[in-house]
Design an enzyme around this catalytic site. Structure first.
Site, PDB file in Angstrom:
ATOM      1  CG  ASP A 564      -1.908   1.140   1.183  1.00 18.97           C
ATOM      2  OD1 ASP A 564      -2.977   0.946   0.597  1.00 18.97           O
ATOM      3  OD2 ASP A 564      -1.599   2.228   1.720  1.00 18.97           O
ATOM      4  CG  ASN A 572      -4.888  11.161  -5.514  1.00 18.68           C
ATOM      5  OD1 ASN A 572      -4.134  11.291  -6.464  1.00 18.68           O
ATOM      6  ND2 ASN A 572      -5.548  10.037  -5.279  1.00 18.68           N
ATOM      7  CG  ASP A 581      -4.066   8.769 -12.580  1.00 17.36           C
ATOM      8  OD1 ASP A 581      -4.483   8.095 -11.616  1.00 17.36           O
ATOM      9  OD2 ASP A 581      -4.816   9.371 -13.389  1.00 17.36           O
ATOM     10  CD  GLU A 607      -4.744   3.720  -1.751  1.00 18.69           C
ATOM     11  OE1 GLU A 607      -5.061   4.012  -0.596  1.00 18.69           O
ATOM     12  OE2 GLU A 607      -5.550   3.774  -2.707  1.00 18.69           O
TER      13      GLU A 607
END
Length: 701
Positions: A564, A572, A581, A607
């Protein structure tokens, strides 16, 4: 006086022969009449066979179309991705299934969700028996035969349910099949240009008519024809009738029921002009009468000249030769070419006919062998899994179809810039690779044949001096040039005769190669994550199921690492989703570069990532996980020139079979270890044997 008496005696002798032959002549004429009626019956049976052939071809077209629609509805990306169905239908289905004029998607209540063409054809479906049957049977079906007045085209609607994973009907896929596909039936049936093929229903509606210069399709003109009333009143499903056609021409009609459904019965019929249908029968009886007259004259001549023995001997020899030929001895000949009388000429004609028959039979046998080899090649190519297997099949059947002709097969290089030699036979005089402009067939997109006697320009990919005669056939599939088939022969006429076989050979090869490329492309799309390029979750689960079975049989281990990205939401929120991305792509690239040959890196979702390590114990997997963590710390990811800062990951490690007897249990164990690692982040945690302790720590969070 003596001459006169001799003449009278000869006349009497001839009259005796004539009287003796009269019963036989009458019997022969009666037999000819019987044969004439039998020939007419044969013509009617032939017309009925043609109708059955057309019905079979029609049924095959419908069955093939139903199979295509059913395959479309069961296509995994289309069935499983409901949100993308309309987009997939508009962009992909028209190119993949071009034989349908319209393709639409309807909701279970009958409302049209999306369509590639004329929606009116499939509107108001919810209350129709056809639509209800699709929902009930959950299988492909066909609607009634209709005629579209706007498009002046007959059609039939084909539908198939789109089932969810729970086997519920999500939607109905509908496709419109126009009757334009049936225009080739007249060629298939090999009917004359004066003949007609037409389809009509029990209401008298002309659904289709070929040819149709008067524009009868979509009208009820058939109700005025005798054939319509005769068919309606008949209890038989098929039959033949001699009637006056709707166009005023006496015809031999053959009809059969094409389809019977509630509310509609559809008939298929052919109409051949009577003069043409019974032409052979009339010709035969005229020929018989001429033959009998000739025999009678021959008998009179025999009686007049008293040469019966000589004639009988020659006729016996001719009959024997005919019997040998009939028994299959193609080399049977009379051997009387030197005789100059009528029987000698007949024998010469027989021998010429036998020569022609032998040549034609051998040609038909060769053609049949070629068709059989092409069919066998096509069947073999259907099961080819790789391009190399296709090339092996190509060389095998090229040696059979072109046994004494050197040849080569070129395929387009992956770059698309040039053609490269992939297989050859009998040492052709060609280069190993060439540019598209070096071959006239590649330039023109069609067959290019060079004869030695002509002054045509030669292709630059053949050696100098070029072969005497050669032919280049492009391998085309869906408008794309896939390669070139090159054949050489020292006989120009032989090369021309082989052109249809070469074109069929190239077509089968091109279609097979195109299907392999499409299958590989779809396979890659189905197993890869579009953003990171890693294997997707579905492929991961299939791989884990396969690897755990292998591990049980071999008593080996499988390590699973769950990963993770730390503080991904903060990335983000701070830098935007585009930066997120970019970060996911960078992590994906790092994992791909770090994997060993048998390892698998997958995107689990969001993620989170998963690494599968077959044959790896827990401690070794933890070491690999630590290397991945260190590699991530040293990564530098930038977005539009702005660095995203320090990147860390948390990793949980578990192992099969220590931490579970199924891959689901081991995944859960690795996920628990990951949750424990995320408490302090940027570390690797191996799954603890005391699972309750990990759960308590998780609950405190």
């Amino acid at each position: 006086m003596k001459k006169f008496l001799f003449g009278r005696l000869a006349i009497r002798f001839a009259m005796i022969f004539l009287l003796a032959l009269l019963p036989a002549l009458g019997l022969a004429i009666f037999n000819s009449h019987v044969q004439y009626e039998n020939q007419k019956a044969h013509s009617r049976e032939s017309a009925l066979r043609v109708v059955r052939l057309l019905k079979g071809a029609h049924t095959q077209i419908i069955d093939d179309a139903k199979s295509l629609v059913k395959s479309m509805a069961q296509f995994p990306p289309f069935r499983d991705q409901a949100a993308q169905r309309c987009n997939f239908l508009r962009k992909s289905f028209p190119q993949m299934f071009q034989r349908f004029s319209d393709i639409a998607l309807a909701a279970p209540d009958g409302n049209i969700l999306c369509s590639t063409g004329n929606i009116d054809r499939v509107a108001m479906l919810g209350s129709t028996p056809f639509f209800s049957e699709l929902l009930t049977r959950r299988d492909v079906g066909t609607g009634a035969y209709r005629f579209d007045p706007m498009l002046a085209s007959p059609y039939v609607l084909i539908g198939a349910p789109v089932l969810s994973r729970e086997n519920d009907v999500d939607a109905i896929l509908l496709a419109t099949l126009d009757f334009s596909a049936f225009e080739a039936l007249q060629l298939t049936a090999q009917l004359s240009s004066d003949s007609v093929i037409f389809v009509f229903d029990s209401s008298g509606l002309f659904l289709a008519r070929y040819p149709d210069p008067e524009g009868w399709e979509g009208t009820n003109r058939i109700t005025k024809a005798a054939i319509f009333h005769a068919v309606q009143s008949s209890l038989a499903d098929e039959g033949t009738l001699d009637l006056l056609g709707a166009d005023g021409v006496p015809r031999l009609f053959a009809y059969t029921k094409l389809r019977k459904a509630p509310g509609q019965t559809v008939y298929l019929a052919t109409g051949v002009p009577v003069a043409l249908a019974y032409a052979n029968a009339r010709q035969d009886i005229v020929a018989d009468l001429i033959t009998y007259g000739g025999l009678l004259l021959l008998v009179l001549l025999i009686a007049w000249a008293a040469v019966q023995a000589l004639v009988s001997r020659k006729l016996r020899r001719l009959v024997q030769s005919a019997g040998r030929l009939q028994a299959g001895e193609l080399g049977a000949r009379t051997g009387m070419q030197g005789a100059g009388d009528e029987i000698g000429k007949l024998a010469a004609a027989f021998d010429a006919m036998a020569d022609s028959m032998e040549s034609r039979i051998l040609e038909l046998q060769r053609h049949g062998n070629e068709m059989r080899d092409l069919k066998e090649m096509s069947d073999a190519m259907q099961v080819c899994a790789t391009q190399d297997e296709v090339l092996a099949i190509v060389r095998q059947f090229a040696l059979r179809l072109f046994p004494d002709q050197p040849g080569a097969l070129y395929l387009t290089h992956a770059s698309g810039d040039f053609f490269e030699l992939r297989t050859h036979w009998h040492e052709p005089v060609v280069n190993s690779e060439f540019l598209p402009q070096d071959c006239w067939a590649a330039r023109r997109g069609k067959v290019y044949r060079v004869d030695a006697a002509s002054n045509q320009p030669r292709c630059h990919h053949v050696h100098t001096p070029p072969p005497i005669n050669y032919m280049c056939v492009p391998l085309m599939a869906q408008g794309e040039m896939l390669g070139i088939l090159h054949l050489e022969n020292d006989q120009a006429a032989r090369l021309a005769d082989e052109q249809p076989v070469a074109m069929a050979f190239a077509e089968h090869t091109a279609l097979t190669l195109a299907n392999l490329r499409l299958r590989d492309k779809l396979h890659v799309q189905a197993m890869r994550d579009g953003l990171t390029g890693l294997l997707n979750r579905r492929f991961m689960e299939e791989s884990l199921l396969r690897e755990t079975r292998h591990a049980r049989r071999n008593h080996s281990q499988i390590a699973i690492i769950m990963i993770d990205i730390d503080h991904f939401k903060r990335f983000n929120d701070t830098f935007g989703h585009a930066a997120g991305d970019a970060l996911l792509r960078a992590i994906g690239k790092m994992l791909q570069e770090a994997m060993r040959g048998s390892d698998l890196a997958c995107r689990y979702g969001g993620e989170e990532f998963t690494v599968i390590l077959p044959g790896t114990p827990l401690q070794a997997a933890a070491t690999i996980a630590e290397k991945l963590r260190e590699s991530t710390q040293s990564m530098e990811v930038a977005m539009e020139g702005q660095a995203l800062g320090k990147i860390t990951i948390s990793l949980g490690v578990a192992c099969f079979p220590e931490h579970g007897d199924t891959y689901e249990a081991v995944l859960h164990a690795a996920d628990l270890a990951l949750m424990h690692a995320k408490q302090t982040r940027n570390r690797v945690v191996k799954y603890a044997q005391d699972e309750l302790e990990i759960r308590r720590q998780t609950q405190r969070r």
